[in-house]
Design an enzyme around this catalytic site. Structure first.
Site, PDB file in Angstrom:
ATOM      1  N   LYS A 111       0.829  -1.212   0.000  1.00 17.55           N
ATOM      2  CA  LYS A 111       0.000   0.000   0.000  1.00 17.55           C
ATOM      3  C   LYS A 111       0.858   1.254   0.000  1.00 17.55           C
ATOM      4  O   LYS A 111       0.522   2.237  -0.661  1.00 17.55           O
ATOM      5  CB  LYS A 111      -0.987  -0.015   1.171  1.00 17.55           C
ATOM      6  CG  LYS A 111      -2.091  -1.058   0.965  1.00 17.55           C
ATOM      7  CD  LYS A 111      -3.226  -0.980   1.970  1.00 17.55           C
ATOM      8  CE  LYS A 111      -4.337  -1.960   1.563  1.00 17.55           C
ATOM      9  NZ  LYS A 111      -5.339  -2.159   2.610  1.00 17.55           N
ATOM     10  N   LYS A 191      -4.415  -9.597  -5.572  1.00 14.93           N
ATOM     11  CA  LYS A 191      -5.573 -10.130  -4.860  1.00 14.93           C
ATOM     12  C   LYS A 191      -6.731  -9.154  -4.999  1.00 14.93           C
ATOM     13  O   LYS A 191      -6.516  -7.941  -5.144  1.00 14.93           O
ATOM     14  CB  LYS A 191      -5.228 -10.379  -3.396  1.00 14.93           C
ATOM     15  CG  LYS A 191      -5.394  -9.170  -2.503  1.00 14.93           C
ATOM     16  CD  LYS A 191      -5.503  -9.553  -1.041  1.00 14.93           C
ATOM     17  CE  LYS A 191      -5.810  -8.324  -0.198  1.00 14.93           C
ATOM     18  NZ  LYS A 191      -7.225  -7.986  -0.108  1.00 14.93           N
ATOM     19  N   LYS A 194     -10.644  -4.028  -2.077  1.00 15.36           N
ATOM     20  CA  LYS A 194     -11.492  -2.852  -2.216  1.00 15.36           C
ATOM     21  C   LYS A 194     -10.686  -1.692  -2.745  1.00 15.36           C
ATOM     22  O   LYS A 194     -11.135  -0.937  -3.600  1.00 15.36           O
ATOM     23  CB  LYS A 194     -12.083  -2.497  -0.850  1.00 15.36           C
ATOM     24  CG  LYS A 194     -13.088  -3.497  -0.372  1.00 15.36           C
ATOM     25  CD  LYS A 194     -13.709  -3.045   0.936  1.00 15.36           C
ATOM     26  CE  LYS A 194     -13.557  -4.074   2.027  1.00 15.36           C
ATOM     27  NZ  LYS A 194     -12.469  -3.748   2.966  1.00 15.36           N
TER      28      LYS A 194
HETATM   29  P1  ATP Z   1      -8.523  -3.008   1.363  1.00 15.27           P
HETATM   30  O1  ATP Z   1      -8.119  -3.064  -0.086  1.00 15.27           O
HETATM   31  O2  ATP Z   1      -9.079  -1.684   1.768  1.00 15.27           O
HETATM   32  O3  ATP Z   1      -7.446  -3.519   2.288  1.00 15.27           O
HETATM   33  P2  ATP Z   1      -9.767  -5.591   1.359  1.00 15.27           P
HETATM   34  O4  ATP Z   1     -10.584  -5.922   0.183  1.00 15.27           O
HETATM   35  O5  ATP Z   1      -8.379  -6.154   1.457  1.00 15.27           O
HETATM   36  O6  ATP Z   1      -9.761  -4.006   1.494  1.00 15.27           O
HETATM   37  P3  ATP Z   1     -10.203  -5.873   4.199  1.00 15.27           P
HETATM   38  O7  ATP Z   1     -11.250  -5.049   4.865  1.00 15.27           O
HETATM   39  O8  ATP Z   1      -8.776  -5.428   4.306  1.00 15.27           O
HETATM   40  O9  ATP Z   1     -10.607  -6.012   2.645  1.00 15.27           O
HETATM   41  O10 ATP Z   1     -10.302  -7.364   4.702  1.00 15.27           O
HETATM   42  C1  ATP Z   1     -11.511  -7.938   5.217  1.00 15.27           C
HETATM   43  C2  ATP Z   1     -11.385  -9.455   5.254  1.00 15.27           C
HETATM   44  O11 ATP Z   1     -11.446  -9.982   3.922  1.00 15.27           O
HETATM   45  C3  ATP Z   1     -10.066  -9.956   5.852  1.00 15.27           C
HETATM   46  O12 ATP Z   1     -10.338 -11.073   6.669  1.00 15.27           O
HETATM   47  C4  ATP Z   1      -9.260 -10.374   4.657  1.00 15.27           C
HETATM   48  O13 ATP Z   1      -8.365 -11.430   4.976  1.00 15.27           O
HETATM   49  C5  ATP Z   1     -10.337 -10.845   3.693  1.00 15.27           C
HETATM   50  N1  ATP Z   1      -9.939 -10.671   2.289  1.00 15.27           N
HETATM   51  C6  ATP Z   1      -9.676  -9.496   1.680  1.00 15.27           C
HETATM   52  N2  ATP Z   1      -9.372  -9.678   0.388  1.00 15.27           N
HETATM   53  C7  ATP Z   1      -9.440 -11.017   0.161  1.00 15.27           C
HETATM   54  C8  ATP Z   1      -9.238 -11.841  -0.998  1.00 15.27           C
HETATM   55  N3  ATP Z   1      -8.909 -11.319  -2.162  1.00 15.27           N
HETATM   56  N4  ATP Z   1      -9.414 -13.179  -0.868  1.00 15.27           N
HETATM   57  C9  ATP Z   1      -9.769 -13.715   0.318  1.00 15.27           C
HETATM   58  N5  ATP Z   1      -9.972 -12.998   1.451  1.00 15.27           N
HETATM   59  C10 ATP Z   1      -9.810 -11.663   1.383  1.00 15.27           C
HETATM   60 MG    MG Z   2      -7.082  -5.520   3.021  1.00 17.75          MG
END
Ligand code: ATP
Ligand code: MG
Length: 328
Positions: A111, A191, A194
Site C-alpha cells: 500500500k 488479490k 477494495k
Molecule cells: P482493502 O483493499 O481496503 O485492504 P480488502 O478488500 O483487502 O480491502 P479488508 O477489509 O482489508 O478487505 O479485509 C476484510 C477481510 O477480507 C479480511 O479477513 C481479509 O483477509 C479478507 N480478504 C480481503 N481480500 C481477500 C481476498 N482477495 N481473498 C480472500 N480474502 C480476502
Molecule cells: Mg485488506
C-alpha cells in the site's frame, strides 16, 4: 466459550473475496463461538478516502454483513470508532510493537508503494489490529490468507506486552483460516481488494456483475477462440469452483482445454451462477436499506456491549502498566 474477533474495513464495497475468504466463515462461526465483528473505520482512514462518503460506506458495510447472514441475535456487530478504547490500547501497544516488523509487513509495503506520502497510520495499522483483537482478549481470529502476517504480529505484541510487564494477561490469538481462499482480482494480477477497484461486489446488480466479468482477465494463451487454454492459470475457472456445481466445473475445464468454447461463453455461465448465488443477499440488503433505523439500532447495541467489555480490559491494562488511576 472461546471468543472470536474479526473486522472488515469500510474502504469500499463488500466483495466476493471478502465473502469467500472471511465473511462466509463468520456466518458459520456465530453458531459455535461468542463472536464480535467490527466495521473497522479507523483502519479505513489509513488509505486515501473521501470523508463525505465514509459514513454511508460504513452503513452500507453493515447492511452487507447482515445481508450475508450475520445475525445480531447470535453475534455482536459494531463500528470501531464507536468504541474509543481501540485507539487507546493501540497507543499502549505502540510502546512494545517492534518497528522493524512493522516495516516488513507485506500490506504496508504494497500500500505504501502506491502512495506519494506515507502516513504513520499505515505503518501502525497492524498495531491497531492487535488492539482490536486483544481489547476483547479474543482467542480466535477468522481472516483471509492476506492477514496471516498481521495476526502473527498481534501474537508477538501480546507476548511482548506480557513479557515486558511480567503478566499472563493477553492470550495469543490464533487464526481461523478458510484454506485456499485467496481470491484474485478481475485484473488477474493482484488479490481482489477494495482499494484496487478490481472487485465484484456481493450486492451488485446482475447487469453490473456481467459488465465487470466480461472484460476480466483469462488465460493469456487464449488469444483467439481457437487457442486451447489452461484453466489452472485462469481466474475465471477458479471463480467457477466457488460458484458453479461440480459437473459444470469439470465441463468448463474440458471445454477450455479443447478450445470448445470462447472465454465469453465461459464467463456467461459463471455470471449466471454467481448472480443466482448472490440473489438472496441482494434481496435482504434491499429490505434493510428500507429500514436504516433498524441497522443503526444493531450497531448501537453492539457498540454499547463492546464499550463495556473494553473498559474492563483498559482498567486492567492501566493497573498493569502502573498508571495513576483517575480520582486518586
Ligand atoms: P482493502 O483493499 O481496503 O485492504 P480488502 O478488500 O483487502 O480491502 P479488508 O477489509 O482489508 O478487505 O479485509 C476484510 C477481510 O477480507 C479480511 O479477513 C481479509 O483477509 C479478507 N480478504 C480481503 N481480500 C481477500 C481476498 N482477495 N481473498 C480472500 N480474502 C480476502
Ligand atoms: Mg485488506
Amino acid at each position: 466459550m472461546p471468543r472470536v474477533f474479526s473486522g472488515i474495513q469500510p474502504s469500499g464495497e463488500l466483495h466476493i473475496g471478502n465473502y469467500l475468504g472471511a465473511v462466509r466463515n463468520w456466518v458459520q462461526l456465530q453458531d459455535q463461538y461468542e463472536c464480535i465483528f467490527s466495521i473497522v473505520d479507523l483502519h479505513a482512514i489509513t488509505q486515501p478516502y473521501e470523508p463525505g462518503e465514509l459514513s454511508a460506506r460504513t452503513l452500507e458495510m453493515a447492511i452487507g454483513l447482515l445481508a450475508a447472514g450475520l445475525d445480531p441475535d447470535k453475534c455482536t456487530i459494531f463500528v470501531q470508532s464507536h468504541v474509543p478504547q481501540h485507539a487507546e490500547l493501540m497507543w499502549m501497544f505502540n510502546t512494545v510493537a517492534p518497528l522493524g516488523e512493522l516495516e516488513r509487513q507485506t500490506q504496508f509495503k504494497d500500500k505504501s508503494s502506491r502512495m506519494e506520502s506515507v502516513p504513520a497510520g499505515l505503518l501502525n495499522y497492524p498495531v491497531l489490529q492487535a488492539a482490536d483483537i486483544l481489547l476483547y482478549r479474543a482467542d480466535l481470529v477468522p481472516v483471509g490468507e492476506d492477514q496471516l502476517q498481521h495476526l502473527e504480529l498481534s501474537r508477538e505484541i501480546a507476548r511482548r506486552f506480557n513479557a515486558r510487564f511480567g503478566v499472563d494477561f493477553f492470550p495469543e490469538p490464533k487464526p481461523l483460516l478458510t484454506p485456499g481462499t485467496r481470491i484474485m482480482g478481475l485484473d488477474g494480477e493482484a488479490k481482489m481488494s477494495k482499494s484496487l477497484g478490481n472487485t465484484i461486489g456481493v450486492l451488485e446488480s446482475p447487469e453490473a456483475i456481467w459488465e465487470k466479468l466480461r472484460p476480466a482477465k483469462t488465460d493469456p494463451a487464449r488469444k483467439t477462440r481457437k487457442d486451447p487454454g489452461n484453466p489452472d492459470v485462469c481466474n475465471i475457472y477458479s471463480l467457477h469452483k466457488h460458484f458453479s456445481d461440480g459437473a459444470t466445473v469439470t465441463d468448463v475445464a474440458t471445454r477450455c482445454r479443447g478450445a470448445a468454447w470462447g472465454c465469453l461463453d465461459c464467463k456467461r455461465v459463471l455470471a449466471d451462477n454467481m448472480i443466482a448465488h448472490l440473489a438472496p443477499m441482494r434481496e435482504r440488503a434491499a429490505a434493510l436499506r428500507d429500514r436504516p433505523e433498524r441497522v443503526r439500532a444493531v450497531l448501537e447495541a453492539g457498540a454499547e456491549h463492546c464499550r463495556r467489555l473494553a473498559s474492563r480490559t483498559m482498567a486492567e491494562v492501566g493497573r498493569i502498566m502502573g498508571f495513576l488511576p483517575p480520582g486518586m
